[in-house]
Design a protein around this motif. Sequence first.
Motif, PDB file in Angstrom:
ATOM      1  N   SER A 158      40.356  25.266  46.738  1.00 63.47           N
ATOM      2  CA  SER A 158      39.611  26.319  47.437  1.00 63.47           C
ATOM      3  C   SER A 158      39.742  26.172  48.946  1.00 63.47           C
ATOM      4  CB  SER A 158      38.133  26.282  47.027  1.00 63.47           C
ATOM      5  OG  SER A 158      37.553  25.022  47.328  1.00 63.47           O
ATOM      6  N   GLU A 159      39.798  24.938  49.438  1.00 56.10           N
ATOM      7  CA  GLU A 159      39.978  24.721  50.876  1.00 56.10           C
ATOM      8  C   GLU A 159      41.382  25.142  51.312  1.00 56.10           C
ATOM      9  OE1 GLU A 159      36.940  20.986  51.767  1.00 56.10           O
ATOM     10  OE2 GLU A 159      38.932  20.600  50.931  1.00 56.10           O
ATOM     11  N   THR A 160      42.383  24.846  50.482  1.00 54.88           N
ATOM     12  CA  THR A 160      43.748  25.262  50.808  1.00 54.88           C
ATOM     13  C   THR A 160      43.847  26.777  50.902  1.00 54.88           C
ATOM     14  OG1 THR A 160      44.693  23.307  49.727  1.00 54.88           O
ATOM     15  CG2 THR A 160      46.149  25.198  50.045  1.00 54.88           C
ATOM     16  N   ARG A 161      43.255  27.470  49.934  1.00 52.11           N
ATOM     17  CA  ARG A 161      43.289  28.930  49.943  1.00 52.11           C
ATOM     18  C   ARG A 161      42.523  29.473  51.147  1.00 52.11           C
ATOM     19  NH1 ARG A 161      42.085  30.005  43.496  1.00 52.11           N
ATOM     20  NH2 ARG A 161      44.173  29.472  42.739  1.00 52.11           N
ATOM     21  N   LYS A 162      41.422  28.825  51.487  1.00 47.33           N
ATOM     22  CA  LYS A 162      40.633  29.294  52.631  1.00 47.33           C
ATOM     23  C   LYS A 162      41.399  29.118  53.934  1.00 47.33           C
ATOM     24  CE  LYS A 162      36.914  31.306  53.887  1.00 47.33           C
ATOM     25  NZ  LYS A 162      36.588  32.643  53.362  1.00 47.33           N
ATOM     26  N   MET A 163      42.152  28.031  54.047  1.00 47.30           N
ATOM     27  CA  MET A 163      42.941  27.822  55.263  1.00 47.30           C
ATOM     28  C   MET A 163      44.071  28.843  55.360  1.00 47.30           C
ATOM     29  SD  MET A 163      43.053  23.723  56.030  1.00 47.30           S
ATOM     30  CE  MET A 163      43.544  23.165  54.401  1.00 47.30           C
ATOM     31  N   GLU A 164      44.667  29.195  54.219  1.00 51.13           N
ATOM     32  CA  GLU A 164      45.688  30.247  54.235  1.00 51.13           C
ATOM     33  C   GLU A 164      45.077  31.583  54.648  1.00 51.13           C
ATOM     34  OE1 GLU A 164      47.208  30.104  50.286  1.00 51.13           O
ATOM     35  OE2 GLU A 164      48.504  28.360  50.651  1.00 51.13           O
ATOM     36  N   GLU A 165      43.875  31.851  54.152  1.00 52.44           N
ATOM     37  CA  GLU A 165      43.180  33.087  54.540  1.00 52.44           C
ATOM     38  C   GLU A 165      42.837  33.065  56.023  1.00 52.44           C
ATOM     39  OE1 GLU A 165      38.850  35.165  53.678  1.00 52.44           O
ATOM     40  OE2 GLU A 165      39.801  34.001  52.068  1.00 52.44           O
ATOM     41  N   LEU A 166      42.415  31.887  56.512  1.00 58.59           N
ATOM     42  CA  LEU A 166      42.100  31.746  57.930  1.00 58.59           C
ATOM     43  C   LEU A 166      43.331  32.025  58.779  1.00 58.59           C
ATOM     44  CD1 LEU A 166      40.254  30.913  60.279  1.00 58.59           C
ATOM     45  CD2 LEU A 166      40.851  28.530  59.790  1.00 58.59           C
ATOM     46  N   GLN A 167      44.483  31.525  58.349  1.00 60.45           N
ATOM     47  CA  GLN A 167      45.736  31.785  59.075  1.00 60.45           C
ATOM     48  C   GLN A 167      45.977  33.283  59.218  1.00 60.45           C
ATOM     49  OE1 GLN A 167      48.822  29.517  59.935  1.00 60.45           O
ATOM     50  NE2 GLN A 167      48.953  31.375  61.148  1.00 60.45           N
ATOM     51  N   ARG A 168      45.787  34.022  58.129  1.00 59.34           N
ATOM     52  CA  ARG A 168      46.017  35.469  58.170  1.00 59.34           C
ATOM     53  C   ARG A 168      44.998  36.164  59.071  1.00 59.34           C
ATOM     54  NH1 ARG A 168      46.945  34.448  52.511  1.00 59.34           N
ATOM     55  NH2 ARG A 168      44.816  35.079  52.003  1.00 59.34           N
ATOM     56  N   VAL A 227      31.907  26.331  58.688  1.00 58.67           N
ATOM     57  CA  VAL A 227      31.342  26.970  57.507  1.00 58.67           C
ATOM     58  C   VAL A 227      32.437  27.468  56.568  1.00 58.67           C
ATOM     59  CG1 VAL A 227      29.997  28.954  56.704  1.00 58.67           C
ATOM     60  CG2 VAL A 227      29.182  27.573  58.619  1.00 58.67           C
ATOM     61  N   GLU A 228      33.454  28.114  57.118  1.00 54.07           N
ATOM     62  CA  GLU A 228      34.485  28.698  56.258  1.00 54.07           C
ATOM     63  C   GLU A 228      35.247  27.633  55.471  1.00 54.07           C
ATOM     64  OE1 GLU A 228      37.094  31.517  57.955  1.00 54.07           O
ATOM     65  OE2 GLU A 228      35.499  32.984  58.291  1.00 54.07           O
ATOM     66  N   ILE A 229      35.419  26.445  56.041  1.00 57.51           N
ATOM     67  CA  ILE A 229      36.187  25.410  55.345  1.00 57.51           C
ATOM     68  C   ILE A 229      35.276  24.482  54.542  1.00 57.51           C
ATOM     69  CG2 ILE A 229      37.824  23.522  55.603  1.00 57.51           C
ATOM     70  CD1 ILE A 229      38.904  26.340  56.292  1.00 57.51           C
ATOM     71  N   ALA A 230      34.311  23.853  55.202  1.00 55.73           N
ATOM     72  CA  ALA A 230      33.482  22.864  54.509  1.00 55.73           C
ATOM     73  C   ALA A 230      32.576  23.496  53.461  1.00 55.73           C
ATOM     74  CB  ALA A 230      32.639  22.085  55.523  1.00 55.73           C
ATOM     75  N   TYR A 231      32.175  24.747  53.679  1.00 54.80           N
ATOM     76  CA  TYR A 231      31.221  25.392  52.764  1.00 54.80           C
ATOM     77  C   TYR A 231      31.911  26.414  51.865  1.00 54.80           C
ATOM     78  CZ  TYR A 231      26.659  27.220  51.309  1.00 54.80           C
ATOM     79  OH  TYR A 231      25.555  27.584  50.580  1.00 54.80           O
ATOM     80  N   CYS A 232      33.242  26.346  51.759  1.00 47.92           N
ATOM     81  CA  CYS A 232      33.945  27.347  50.949  1.00 47.92           C
ATOM     82  C   CYS A 232      33.612  27.208  49.468  1.00 47.92           C
ATOM     83  CB  CYS A 232      35.453  27.268  51.173  1.00 47.92           C
ATOM     84  SG  CYS A 232      36.222  25.744  50.589  1.00 47.92           S
ATOM     85  N   ASP A 233      33.142  26.019  49.046  1.00 48.10           N
ATOM     86  CA  ASP A 233      32.722  25.836  47.654  1.00 48.10           C
ATOM     87  C   ASP A 233      31.213  25.975  47.484  1.00 48.10           C
ATOM     88  OD1 ASP A 233      31.973  23.604  49.029  1.00 48.10           O
ATOM     89  OD2 ASP A 233      32.986  22.166  47.724  1.00 48.10           O
ATOM     90  N   LYS A 234      30.549  26.495  48.535  1.00 48.44           N
ATOM     91  CA  LYS A 234      29.114  26.794  48.507  1.00 48.44           C
ATOM     92  C   LYS A 234      28.238  25.548  48.365  1.00 48.44           C
ATOM     93  CE  LYS A 234      30.241  31.067  48.785  1.00 48.44           C
ATOM     94  NZ  LYS A 234      30.205  31.694  50.129  1.00 48.44           N
ATOM     95  N   ARG A 235      28.731  24.428  48.867  1.00 44.96           N
ATOM     96  CA  ARG A 235      27.898  23.216  48.874  1.00 44.96           C
ATOM     97  C   ARG A 235      28.396  22.287  49.971  1.00 44.96           C
ATOM     98  NH1 ARG A 235      30.078  18.700  46.373  1.00 44.96           N
ATOM     99  NH2 ARG A 235      32.147  19.013  45.465  1.00 44.96           N
ATOM    100  N   TRP A 236      27.541  21.364  50.384  1.00 52.26           N
ATOM    101  CA  TRP A 236      27.878  20.379  51.398  1.00 52.26           C
ATOM    102  C   TRP A 236      27.811  18.997  50.757  1.00 52.26           C
ATOM    103  CZ3 TRP A 236      29.156  22.126  56.267  1.00 52.26           C
ATOM    104  CH2 TRP A 236      28.735  23.406  56.611  1.00 52.26           C
ATOM    105  N   ASN A 237      28.911  18.272  50.721  1.00 46.92           N
ATOM    106  CA  ASN A 237      28.803  16.882  50.290  1.00 46.92           C
ATOM    107  C   ASN A 237      28.397  16.022  51.488  1.00 46.92           C
ATOM    108  OD1 ASN A 237      31.167  16.074  51.780  1.00 46.92           O
ATOM    109  ND2 ASN A 237      32.470  16.758  50.084  1.00 46.92           N
TER     110      ASN A 237
END
Length: 506
Positions: free
Chosen positions: A169-179, A78-88
């Motif tokens: 947005s996925e890159t930023r979310k992964m950096e946030e996940l790391q923290r 959810v945190e990565i694939a849905y970080c843009d609030k949609r599912w392709n």
Amino acid sequence: MLEWINDLIDSEIVTPNKSLLPRGIERTLQQLLSDCHGLYRDGAKRLVREKGLVAPQAAKTRELMDDLHRGVVLKVLVEIAYCDKRWNEVERQAAQLVLSHTWEVKVDSDGMSKSLRNVVRHAQKLKWSDLLGPFVREEVLRHERSELQSLILRLANVIAKSDGRVSTSETRKMEELQRELDLALFQKSVVSRDAKLRKQQQQEQGAEAKSEITESSPARPEPATEAERKQMFGEAMKELNALIGLETIKQDIKQLIDFLKIQAARKEHDLPAATISLHAVFEGNPGTGKTTVARIVSRLLCGIGILDSGQTIETDRSGLVAQYAGQTGPRTNERIEEAMGGVLFIDEAYSLVGSRGEDAYGEEALQALLKRMEDDREQFVVVIAGYPAPMEELLKSNPGLTSRFQRTYAFPDYDAKDLLRIFYVFCRKYHYRLPKPTRIKLLNGFRRMVEHKDEHFGNGRLARNVFEQSIRNLSSRIVKITPLTREILVSIEPEDVVFDAVPPKS
């Protein structure tokens, strides 16, 4: 427990549409899901053994760890694939694979939409401190924290790459996940990008008030205690000996460990000790055990006192190279800091060099890596890995690499008998039995696969995939049988085994 999971699987079970996921991404995703589940499952076994638990407490512990693993998988998805609030569509198929692998269910399109709504609603409530809690609280599991963090970050990376591109947005979310993982697993001081900007603005404006923001590079894991080193060495050596095939690799590693032990003994007697570079090149096709051996080597080196903590940080180009000029060096140094006291494993390292040597960002990462290998040469070990031919080209492209990576380990492809042994390891692990006709079909099938292999041959992953498909086929075959005896439940019959590239009569 995750009682709400029933909401995810109340749809009609159907055969999914043709996958849009690249084969490589799909295989890697399945492997990471299995590895993550294995870490939690093995953790449960250690807790049961360490605490002397008996039924029903043992069963509850295993059930809890299974639920926590499922929660981890859902939260990453959810945190990565849905970080843009949609599912392709590709992300939906990645989610379908996650549900299929983790809960052994497949749902139709309507059911998938409902499942994803439930996943998003519940996964957002899950907290990393709860999902990772046993690996922080329980002493017997703490040495697995780095591996768990690495698995979660690799899982996030693969999900982000599933549709062929990694968005900002996925890159930023992964950096946030790391923290977030740093904080949950190691209680490291973390600070957001916005907080850093605010502090910089305060400094530029000459603010006199002392900032409450604390910045730090990733904290290094605590050095292992003597007892932890002894346990780590014993477990790692046992795992090394249990590896299927790889006899030359195992012999070379044992010889290296013996050499390092003797050099340490010479130092204790005030004798001159020879120093050698421990950085290594692992050449081999996918599924030949490169990552597994790197993890084992890291713990062996920690066990004999060469490395402090013995964790393995696994990364690739996406974990080292940033999107903008000037950011790659710091990003590479972050990965190196995480690996201090352990091993930095760089998969497909040749992707850092463009086909014509014109990759400025990749070159920046290499230069940062080479500098730290020189400055901190006794504090961490670098293993670069990938296909044999591209790895040789990489070493030729940069004299600094050739001088620092003087040890090359060649990982051969598995033969048919080795693949059958790996299949049998899974059978023993999950208590399945192989009648003689099934063993014959497996051996013939693996022989055909080996004879017709190409550069995408999966080796050990092939054996795992055939095993997982076989037990799914077994489940479909016996589900309506009454009564279900133990013999029926554990016997993998020839009709359960299917090889995509092998005729049924084989």
